[in-house]
Scaffold this active site. Structure first.
Site: not given
Ligand code: GLU
Length: 318
Positions: A61, A64, A186, A238, A256
């Protein structure tokens, strides 16, 4: 001083074995829980590192904010804001849920928002999208990065929750119907492999207002840097982002696989890597290191010891 501090933090936390590695992507379950690396790159290109700082892991992530930055540059704020919000959410990163009324994902730091953004880039750039994304991350890291195929295949095989999110997006016209093409992108972008020094260099590129301080290449423009850091500050950790903003006070993003990236505006890029995660999905040792670093160096954005504040004060008083 910084090198000593990093070595002390490494010793202090290397035997902390709290947390669990992510297993929902089977390949990530093979991570070595002992791996622990810390790196700092200054906005003028000095590198400090300790432990397994050259051990490669997948970006997950942490990709992102940068894909979001590219989408903003390509489509502009007005269009992007109709596809994704900027609001932190109390839900987990993989929740199958959209904002009421707008039907947008809450923000681009959770899977729904990142998938929606990737879909927009795919519609514009088609099969060239991956090369564009990889080239941006590589420029920010200062070396050619590549995809970890084992992790990519593992994500592709097990990513049904992301498929569910995608079809929800399609249902609300938030994404093209070419779901598998978008998810392929992705999953690949999440599987880009790098080490803590690469990640800290990406942070230093942000801290240096978009120019990689080691290669001197301009990667992001000023407005992208502002948007990337803002979204990291509000939504990067998060559903523990509020607590992090309070305790550590830095724009950051975690993934993660156990990486955490943070930037100190105009000063530093920081990266930690340690696979065991807490309840929210943030690296346990990583969080500890950042809490200590923030206090020791006065890095919290609202800390009166913060060098950035001093810098601004000097301008105001001149
Ligand atoms: N590839 C991961 C997923 O889609 C990224 C999650 C993360 O790092 O937060 O589930």
């Amino acid at each position: 001083m910084i090198q000593n501090l990093l070595e002390n933090l490494y010793e202090k936390y290397k035997n902390n074995n709290d947390g669990n590695v992510a297993t929902y992507i089977p390949e990530l379950a093979n991570a070595d829980i002992k791996d622990f690396g810390i790196a700092i790159v200054t906005s003028n290109g000095k590198v400090f590192e300790v432990g397994d700082s050259r051990k490669e892991f997948t970006i997950q992530s942490i990709s992102k904010p940068f894909t979001y930055g590219e989408a903003l540059k390509t489509f502009g704020e007005a269009k992007i804001s109709s596809y994704v919000g900027v609001q932190p959410t109390d839900e987990a990163f993989n929740s199958i849920e959209l904002e009421p009324i707008t039907n947008r994902p809450f923000n681009p730091m959770i899977n729904a928002g990142a998938i929606s953004i990737t879909g927009l880039l795919f519609e514009k750039y088609g099969d060239e999208t991956m090369d564009i994304i990889l080239s941006i991350y590589s420029k920010a890291a200062g070396r050619a990065l590549s995809i970890n195929n084992e992790v990519y295949k593992s994500e592709w095989k097990s990513g049904h929750r992301n498929r569910a999110i995608s079809y929800l997006l399609v249902n609300f016209n938030m994404m093209t119907e070419q779901v598998e093409k978008v998810l392929d992108l992705y999953f690949k972008q999440c599987s880009i492999s790098l080490n803590s020094v690469d990640l800290a260099t990406i942070g230093a590129t942000l801290a240096n207002i978009g120019t990689n301080p080691i290669t001197n290449e301009e990667v992001f423009d000023v407005s992208q840097v502002r948007h990337i850091l803002s979204i990291m500050f509000g939504c990067g950790m998060y559903n523990n982002s509020g607590h992090w903003a309070h305790e550590v006070g830095l724009p950051a993003k975690s993934g993660v696989s156990g990486g955490i990236l943070a930037a100190v505006n105009r000063q530093l890029g920081i990266a930690t890597y340690s696979p065991p995660l807490d309840f929210f999905g943030n690296s346990v040792r990583g969080i500890k290191v950042y809490e200590d670093l923030s206090k020791e160096l006065g890095l919290h954005v609202f800390d009166s010891m913060n060098e950035g504040s001093n810098f601004l004060r000097a301008i105001i008083e001149a």
